[in-house]
Design an enzyme around this catalytic site. Structure first.
Site, PDB file in Angstrom:
ATOM      1  N   GLU A   4     -45.012  14.317   7.772  1.00  0.00           N
ATOM      2  CA  GLU A   4     -46.000  13.990   8.810  1.00  0.00           C
ATOM      3  C   GLU A   4     -47.273  13.408   8.194  1.00  0.00           C
ATOM      4  O   GLU A   4     -48.349  13.477   8.772  1.00  0.00           O
ATOM      5  CB  GLU A   4     -46.322  15.231   9.644  1.00  0.00           C
TER       6      GLU A   4
ATOM      7  N   ASP B 248     -52.755  13.575   7.942  1.00  0.00           N
ATOM      8  CA  ASP B 248     -51.638  14.496   8.103  1.00  0.00           C
ATOM      9  C   ASP B 248     -51.739  15.127   9.489  1.00  0.00           C
ATOM     10  O   ASP B 248     -52.821  15.576   9.889  1.00  0.00           O
ATOM     11  CB  ASP B 248     -51.735  15.573   7.013  1.00  0.00           C
TER      12      ASP B 248
ATOM     13  N   HIS C   3     -36.703  19.029  16.743  1.00  0.00           N
ATOM     14  CA  HIS C   3     -36.961  17.902  15.845  1.00  0.00           C
ATOM     15  C   HIS C   3     -36.963  16.564  16.563  1.00  0.00           C
ATOM     16  O   HIS C   3     -37.644  15.632  16.132  1.00  0.00           O
ATOM     17  CB  HIS C   3     -35.959  17.903  14.685  1.00  0.00           C
TER      18      HIS C   3
ATOM     19  N   ASP D 184     -39.864  13.934  15.978  1.00  0.00           N
ATOM     20  CA  ASP D 184     -39.646  12.535  15.605  1.00  0.00           C
ATOM     21  C   ASP D 184     -40.348  11.590  16.574  1.00  0.00           C
ATOM     22  O   ASP D 184     -40.977  10.609  16.160  1.00  0.00           O
ATOM     23  CB  ASP D 184     -38.153  12.214  15.571  1.00  0.00           C
TER      24      ASP D 184
END
Length: 175
Positions: free
Chosen positions: A74, A31, A44, A48
């Protein structure tokens, strides 16, 4: 890399293959650390791009026989076929403590973002026999790694303890 649907179908197949062949299989759940801060600070679009670049780098670092899957947000899963807990430490040493450097397009005005990951790892058959049990234990080890300070890996052992793999210390400065 592969997606959640691939992971949900492939992991049970690899587990069955390991069971039939009497070989170990390691599952690693990873993670990104502080990912929300990337989205909040840079947007964002940067988040991404960071996800895509980290996925690409993970895929390139691991062995050709390993599977890298994005399983949500994630979070990533890595399936390491025919890999014992001892062997998984060697494989994981390539990613634990790694700072993934993600160069953003100049038009975004962000520069390079540095991203780390935390990991939890379990090995079949010692950690369990079902895909669900192995996934739960790997997830538990991931949360243990996060609680212990992030940017590390916790490996599950049958006696209920875990072992931490910490980032390698930086090389000593030459005199």
């Amino acid at each position: 890399i592969h997606n959640r649907a691939f992971f949900d179908s492939q992991f049970p197949l690899e587990l069955e293959r390991a069971r039939r062949s009497s070989v170990p299989l390691t599952l690693v759940i990873g993670d990104l650390d502080h990912f929300k801060a990337i989205n909040d600070s840079h947007g964002h679009q940067c988040g991404d791009l960071a996800l895509r670049e980290v996925a690409r780098q993970l895929h390139n670092i691991l062995r050709r026989i390993d599977y890298v899957c994005r399983i949500g947000g994630e979070e990533f899963a890595c399936i390491l076929p025919a890999t014992s807990s001892e062997e998984s430490r060697e494989v994981l040493s390539r990613v634990v403590g790694r700072v993934f450097k993600v160069a953003m397009p100049p038009e975004l005005g962000v520069g390079t973002i540095r991203v780390t990951m935390s990991y939890g790892a379990v090995t079949f058959p010692d950690a369990g026999s079902s895909a669900g049990e192995l996934h739960r234990k790997a997830d538990s080890m991931l949360y243990q790694a996060k609680e212990l300070g992030r940017n590390r890996c916790c490996l599950w052992y049958p006696d209920g303890r875990h072992q931490q793999l910490l980032p390698a210390p930086p090389p000593a400065a030459e005199a």
